[in-house]
Design an enzyme around this catalytic site. Structure first.
Site, PDB file in Angstrom:
ATOM      1  N   GLY A  77      35.636  38.132  50.908  1.00  0.00           N
ATOM      2  CA  GLY A  77      34.418  38.717  51.447  1.00  0.00           C
ATOM      3  C   GLY A  77      34.207  38.403  52.989  1.00  0.00           C
ATOM      4  O   GLY A  77      33.993  39.323  53.765  1.00  0.00           O
ATOM      5  N   ARG A  78      34.712  37.430  53.347  1.00  0.00           N
ATOM      6  CA  ARG A  78      35.023  36.888  54.860  1.00  0.00           C
ATOM      7  C   ARG A  78      35.711  37.882  55.644  1.00  0.00           C
ATOM      8  O   ARG A  78      35.380  38.206  56.721  1.00  0.00           O
ATOM      9  CB  ARG A  78      35.115  35.568  55.145  1.00  0.00           C
ATOM     10  CG  ARG A  78      33.862  34.615  54.851  1.00  0.00           C
ATOM     11  CD  ARG A  78      34.262  33.079  54.810  1.00  0.00           C
ATOM     12  NE  ARG A  78      34.840  32.782  53.659  1.00  0.00           N
ATOM     13  CZ  ARG A  78      35.621  31.686  53.162  1.00  0.00           C
ATOM     14  NH1 ARG A  78      35.283  30.556  54.203  1.00  0.00           N
ATOM     15  NH2 ARG A  78      35.820  31.592  52.139  1.00  0.00           N
ATOM     16  N   THR A  79      36.942  38.110  54.831  1.00  0.00           N
ATOM     17  CA  THR A  79      37.673  39.119  55.728  1.00  0.00           C
ATOM     18  C   THR A  79      37.372  40.456  55.849  1.00  0.00           C
ATOM     19  O   THR A  79      37.522  41.102  56.905  1.00  0.00           O
ATOM     20  CB  THR A  79      39.229  39.154  54.780  1.00  0.00           C
ATOM     21  OG1 THR A  79      39.706  37.628  54.710  1.00  0.00           O
ATOM     22  CG2 THR A  79      40.277  40.152  55.175  1.00  0.00           C
ATOM     23  N   GLY A  80      36.590  40.808  54.751  1.00  0.00           N
ATOM     24  CA  GLY A  80      36.140  42.047  54.832  1.00  0.00           C
ATOM     25  C   GLY A  80      34.983  42.372  55.867  1.00  0.00           C
ATOM     26  O   GLY A  80      34.912  43.344  56.638  1.00  0.00           O
ATOM     27  N   ARG A  81      34.333  41.371  55.929  1.00  0.00           N
ATOM     28  CA  ARG A  81      33.197  41.434  57.280  1.00  0.00           C
ATOM     29  C   ARG A  81      33.798  41.313  58.464  1.00  0.00           C
ATOM     30  O   ARG A  81      33.303  41.869  59.442  1.00  0.00           O
ATOM     31  CB  ARG A  81      32.169  40.460  56.669  1.00  0.00           C
ATOM     32  CG  ARG A  81      31.445  40.523  55.703  1.00  0.00           C
ATOM     33  CD  ARG A  81      30.168  39.555  55.409  1.00  0.00           C
ATOM     34  NE  ARG A  81      30.676  38.190  55.037  1.00  0.00           N
ATOM     35  CZ  ARG A  81      30.941  37.985  53.634  1.00  0.00           C
ATOM     36  NH1 ARG A  81      30.539  38.829  52.731  1.00  0.00           N
ATOM     37  NH2 ARG A  81      31.304  36.675  53.240  1.00  0.00           N
ATOM     38  N   TYR A 118      25.272  43.761  46.275  1.00  0.00           N
ATOM     39  CA  TYR A 118      26.124  43.645  45.381  1.00  0.00           C
ATOM     40  C   TYR A 118      25.930  44.581  44.139  1.00  0.00           C
ATOM     41  O   TYR A 118      26.827  45.498  43.711  1.00  0.00           O
ATOM     42  CB  TYR A 118      26.093  42.089  44.412  1.00  0.00           C
ATOM     43  CG  TYR A 118      26.750  41.202  45.223  1.00  0.00           C
ATOM     44  CD1 TYR A 118      28.274  41.177  45.706  1.00  0.00           C
ATOM     45  CD2 TYR A 118      26.171  40.072  45.838  1.00  0.00           C
ATOM     46  CE1 TYR A 118      28.894  40.181  46.370  1.00  0.00           C
ATOM     47  CE2 TYR A 118      26.841  39.187  46.616  1.00  0.00           C
ATOM     48  CZ  TYR A 118      28.189  39.323  46.823  1.00  0.00           C
ATOM     49  OH  TYR A 118      28.906  38.315  47.593  1.00  0.00           O
ATOM     50  N   HIS A 162      39.964  43.776  46.372  1.00  0.00           N
ATOM     51  CA  HIS A 162      39.920  42.295  46.336  1.00  0.00           C
ATOM     52  C   HIS A 162      41.424  41.861  46.630  1.00  0.00           C
ATOM     53  O   HIS A 162      41.799  41.167  45.569  1.00  0.00           O
ATOM     54  CB  HIS A 162      39.440  41.831  45.037  1.00  0.00           C
ATOM     55  CG  HIS A 162      38.791  40.642  45.056  1.00  0.00           C
ATOM     56  ND1 HIS A 162      37.722  40.384  45.337  1.00  0.00           N
ATOM     57  CD2 HIS A 162      39.201  39.545  44.570  1.00  0.00           C
ATOM     58  CE1 HIS A 162      37.294  38.920  45.173  1.00  0.00           C
ATOM     59  NE2 HIS A 162      38.175  38.433  44.908  1.00  0.00           N
TER      60      HIS A 162
END
Length: 365
Positions: free
Chosen positions: A203-207, A239, A196
């Site tokens: 979240g969006r970056t990881g996807r 999650y 994180h």
């Protein structure tokens, strides 16, 4: 075995991913076969479509919408395509969602030129948020259950610690072993979300990083496999599985969850790509019967790359005068192939058949 882990204490002891022989269990290897086959079929379908730009310009928009929805940023597909070339008139939710498309583009360029690295993640997150994002250096980040507000996870703290975890994540991406690429993607996704590293947009970056990894590994030649719809439909499990890796090291169930998502999503996407190809052929045949020049390949490309199309765009892309562009678009609208709507002083010609196909939830086998 439970780990020595407390959700209220920063998880600075977050370990690196295990070696390949511990990750690729018999169940995982069996699931990876089906997932890889589905991805290969999708890649072949994408290669066979006459104009791959159609896929690159449109399918990522659906992912942008779904990925933003996970973060409670809700838009409609119509609004996204309506404001695709005129973001200044859009509301804040649409503009933020459209930034996802920009993030995918700049991330893809960065990874292609310099390899997929922690720096790529920073570039992507900055584009997602529309401002310069840096690794967290302030303490106090806590993730909580949105209903009970109870803290469920505290990511690592301290800039040096986070940078060290990112180096470990980056090394895992390029580890010289025989680990299946889809398994690597699943493990890397957990690791990034557990680190994180940014104050927002993780979240969006990881996807986005998921798809960049598949492209770098040459499993896909175009960015058209996205898991956000799958994650939305299984949000509680997503999650729960993430947290189970943190609390109990349950890698197998997490990887199996991700592989199921990859296989289902790839199969659905392949059917959609094939349907798009069929629609393009049918559209061209009908347009040819409507008006001379109506089936011009460049005009058709525009109408599928930008389902909300303006006269000026057709004039510019097709190298014709504005009256000629207007005449062709109007003829197609009168024949029912396009929808002609007023937009202030301008006119929009909507490829409604294509939009309906894009947003259709599932396409039958």
């Amino acid at each position: 075995m439970p780990r020595r882990w407390d959700p209220n204490t920063p998880f600075n002891a977050l370990p690196p991913p295990p070696p390949a022989d511990l990750l690729e269990t018999r169940r995982v290897l069996k699931a990876a076969i089906g997932a890889n086959a589905a991805v290969a079929k999708l890649n072949q379908a994408a290669k066979s479509i006459p104009n791959s730009t159609v896929l690159i310009n449109t399918i990522p928009m659906l992912e942008a919408q779904a990925s933003s929805e996970i973060e409670n940023i809700v838009t409609t597909t119509d609004d996204l395509f309506r404001f695709l070339d005129d973001e200044s008139s859009a509301d804040s939710a649409v503009r933020e969602t459209l930034r996802y498309r920009t993030a995918l583009r700049v991330g893809s360029e960065h990874a292609r030129e310099r390899g997929l690295t922690a720096a790529t993640a920073t570039v992507v997150c900055s584009a997602v948020k529309g401002r310069d994002m840096r690794v967290r250096d302030l303490p106090g980040t806590r993730l909580a259950n949105p209903v009970t507000m109870a803290v469920t996870y505290s990511p690592p703290e301290g800039r040096d610690t986070i940078l060290d975890k990112l180096r470990s994540w980056e090394e895992f991406l390029h580890r010289a072993d025989e680990l299946d690429v889809l398994v690597r993607m699943a493990v890397a996704h957990y690791q990034f979300e557990a680190i994180h590293p940014f104050s927002d947009g993780n979240g969006r970056t990881g996807r986005i990083l998921n798809i960049l990894l598949l492209q770098e590994a040459e499993l896909l030649h175009a960015p058209i496999l996205y898991l956000s719809k799958y994650i939305i439909s299984t949000k509680d499990e997503y999650y729960r599985r993430l947290l189970a890796v943190t609390s109990h090291g349950e890698w197998e169930e997490w990887i199996l969850y991700m592989l199921r998502g990859v296989e289902a999503t790839a199969r659905s996407a392949a059917r959609k790509v094939e349907a798009i190809s069929d629609l393009q052929r049918d559209f061209a045949l009908q347009a040819r019967a409507v008006t001379r020049g109506g089936a011009d390949s460049e005009l058709q490309s525009v109408l599928f790359e930008q389902p909300y199309c303006r006269i000026g765009i057709v004039s510019q892309r097709c190298g014709v005068s504005r009256p000629t562009a207007t005449s062709r678009l109007t003829a197609l609208a009168k024949a029912g192939l396009l929808q002609d709507v007023k937009a202030g002083r301008d006119r929009l010609f909507i490829n409604r058949q294509f939009l309906d196909l894009l947003v259709r939830r599932e396409l039958a086998d």
